[in-house]
Design a protein around this motif. Structure first.
Motif, PDB file in Angstrom:
ATOM      1  N   ILE A 286       0.847  -1.199   0.000  1.00 33.99           N
ATOM      2  CA  ILE A 286       0.000   0.000   0.000  1.00 33.99           C
ATOM      3  C   ILE A 286       0.888   1.257   0.000  1.00 33.99           C
ATOM      4  CG2 ILE A 286      -1.609   1.358   1.433  1.00 33.99           C
ATOM      5  CD1 ILE A 286      -2.960  -1.326   2.184  1.00 33.99           C
TER       6      ILE A 286
ATOM      7  N   TRP B 282      -4.334  -1.740  -7.253  1.00 29.92           N
ATOM      8  CA  TRP B 282      -5.251  -2.015  -6.146  1.00 29.92           C
ATOM      9  C   TRP B 282      -6.624  -2.260  -6.740  1.00 29.92           C
ATOM     10  CZ3 TRP B 282      -4.479  -2.984  -1.144  1.00 29.92           C
ATOM     11  CH2 TRP B 282      -5.604  -2.998  -0.286  1.00 29.92           C
TER      12      TRP B 282
ATOM     13  N   SER C 235      -7.485   0.191   3.080  1.00 30.42           N
ATOM     14  CA  SER C 235      -6.491   1.018   2.390  1.00 30.42           C
ATOM     15  C   SER C 235      -7.006   2.449   2.323  1.00 30.42           C
ATOM     16  CB  SER C 235      -6.267   0.496   0.977  1.00 30.42           C
ATOM     17  OG  SER C 235      -7.234   1.033   0.092  1.00 30.42           O
TER      18      SER C 235
ATOM     19  N   ARG D  92      -7.936  -5.320  -2.469  1.00 30.51           N
ATOM     20  CA  ARG D  92      -6.694  -6.109  -2.404  1.00 30.51           C
ATOM     21  C   ARG D  92      -5.716  -5.656  -3.491  1.00 30.51           C
ATOM     22  NH1 ARG D  92      -6.995 -10.477  -6.217  1.00 30.51           N
ATOM     23  NH2 ARG D  92      -9.108 -10.722  -7.011  1.00 30.51           N
ATOM     24  N   VAL D  93      -4.474  -6.084  -3.346  1.00 31.16           N
ATOM     25  CA  VAL D  93      -3.430  -5.618  -4.270  1.00 31.16           C
ATOM     26  C   VAL D  93      -3.523  -6.319  -5.616  1.00 31.16           C
ATOM     27  CG1 VAL D  93      -1.729  -4.941  -2.530  1.00 31.16           C
ATOM     28  CG2 VAL D  93      -1.823  -7.334  -3.292  1.00 31.16           C
TER      29      VAL D  93
END
Ligand code: ZN
Length: 477
Positions: free
Chosen positions: A122, A184, A196, A202-203
């Protein structure tokens, strides 16, 4: 001097590390959504061997290989099997580790897992937004490829051509430009998510390798490697993210291994025509599998057939036999130059020559195919000596054995040789003593038969007299 082929420059280059004698190497590891198959194994064995060779050349190799445990394919399997993503990842990861150990693949210096680095990823994304290379859009964050002038340099394509081919979700309205890729992704129902600055989600896949490689190895790596299928978009994206953030080159050399084909189709899980390592090792030794893989140069495709792996098993067994014989006759003594026969001198020369030829082959972009050719010729020569010499010179044969050890250390073959060797010998000797004891018992020579039983017991071998035969076993302590 080692010459190394880099996908980035598409040519052989002189291998020079950033820091003398240290290699900082990141290898893209597997996504843990299934069992290790021959395609995974080929890549792992090829790079494990290159690493071993660099260590043989006295480099200190810092080798980082990730496990991708949070990605579309893992989530998909979890959905199909109605299990938690973490549970699925844990299970397949443990199978991967088991199969890697079976294939005698060296542990990486670090095996980072994506799920444990989400906060750092992040921060990485925040850095890219601050520098103007990434933008938030409807809960997602995208990398703006038009901002990174060199996008396409690894896969050798221009942005316009990439557009024509079309990427996975080129039509996604959240993107400013179709080739932009996700750093992301907004949370989806029923999927794992993290908090985040842009909301829950999620990434993206590629950010994990950029972040983890730089965290463990620094801004610029010596080697970055993976399968050819990772060149685009995965590695292209990694370069863009990393170089945009640091302004420094991301990796000096990009190495990509070729595919494994069955009936000329690329072998991968999605095509379904794969051979699982755990099944393969039911029928073939790990050494045969390594030999099968390494007989082809790592950049070339390999075609898997049953005949080819059968042949590799035969070749591996033959090579093992010669090495075993060599070990039997080697003595731990120094060579007495004044007492050498012509055959001894000839063999010593051949040992020196074989070592040179081997290094020359491997220095040329790690040509294991030519390297093996040297090993096979050499094993024939040693075998000839052992059969022809009037008197076997143990010190000379010890030199021959040392070179076999060097070859084995690079190719990762017959690792448990010493335990195999000693167990084999113990078995033969015990059998011989048991037979002798049987003869004494027939002759009713109880004194000798008891003596053998007692001495064996002292050495940790217990005998059990059965009506049919005598069973023996090594005692627990
Ligand atoms: Zn990767």
């Amino acid at each position: 001097m080692i010459k190394i082929y880099s996908t980035l420059t598409r040519q052989l280059e002189e291998f020079k590390t950033i820091e003398p004698s240290v290699v900082k190497w990141y290898n893209c590891g597997p996504t843990v959504n299934g069992l290790m198959h021959l395609g995974h194994a080929r890549s792992a064995i090829a790079f494990d061997t290159i690493r071993r060779y660099l260590e043989y050349k006295e480099y200190k190799v810092e080798y980082v290989m990730n496990f991708t445990d949070i990605e579309d394919r893992v989530i998909e399997v979890a959905k199909q099997e109605q299990r938690a993503v973490l549970e699925v990842a844990e299970e397949y990861l443990s199978y991967f580790r088991r199969d890697m150990a079976s294939l005698n693949l060296k542990e990486a210096t670090v095996h980072p897992r994506a799920m444990l680095h989400i906060n750092q990823m992040i921060e990485f994304i925040e850095g890219l937004i601050e520098k103007g290379y990434a933008y938030e859009s409807g809960g997602d964050v995208y990398f703006d490829v038009r901002k990174f002038d060199e996008y396409g340099k690894l896969s050798n394509q221009k942005i316009d051509n990439i557009l024509q081919e079309g990427t996975e979700d080129a039509k996604n309205p959240k993107k400013r430009f179709p080739a932009d890729f996700a750093l992301w992704k907004e949370k989806k129902e029923g999927e794992p998510y993290w908090f985040s600055p842009w909301g829950d989600g999620r990434v993206g896949w590629s950010i994990e390798c950029s972040q983890m490689s730089m965290m463990y190895l620094g801004d610029t790596l010596d080697i970055h490697s993976g399968g050819q299928d990772l060149i685009f978009p995965h590695h292209e994206n990694e370069i863009a993210q990393s170089e945009a953030l640091t302004g420094k080159p991301f990796a000096k050399y990009w190495l990509h291994n070729g595919y494994v084909n069955i009936d000329k189709e690329k072998m991968s899980k999605s095509l379904g025509n794969f051979v699982n390592i755990v099944d393969l090792l039911q029928h073939y030794s790990p050494d045969a599998v390594r030999l099968f893989v390494l007989q082809t140069h790592y950049r070339s495709p390999i075609t898997f057939t049953e005949d080819a792996i059968d042949q590799a098993q035969i070749t591996s067994d033959r090579l093992f036999d010669v090495i075993l014989l060599t070990k039997n006759y080697a003595t731990d003594t120094t060579v007495d130059e004044s007492a050498l026969s012509d055959l001894d001198k000839d063999l010593l020369e051949k040992i020196t020559k074989a070592r040179e030829d081997f290094v020359n082959a491997m220095d040329e972009d790690f040509n294991t195919s030519n390297g093996f050719a040297v090993v096979f010729d050499y094993s024939r020569e040693v075998n000839d000596y052992l059969r022809k010499a009037d008197k076997i010179n143990g010190a000379v044969i010890n030199k021959a054995d040392e070179l076999f050890d060097e070859f084995r250390s690079v190719f990762g073959l017959y690792e448990d040789f010493n335990s195999y060797l000693s167990m084999d010998l113990v078995e033969k000797l015990v059998k011989l003593l048991v037979e002798l004891r049987g003869e004494y018992r027939k002759e009713k020579n109880w004194e000798m038969s008891d003596k053998i039983r007692d001495e064996l017991k002292q050495a940790g071998v217990t005998l059990e007299d059965n009506p049919k035969r005598i069973l023996w076993k090594l005692s627990e302590n």
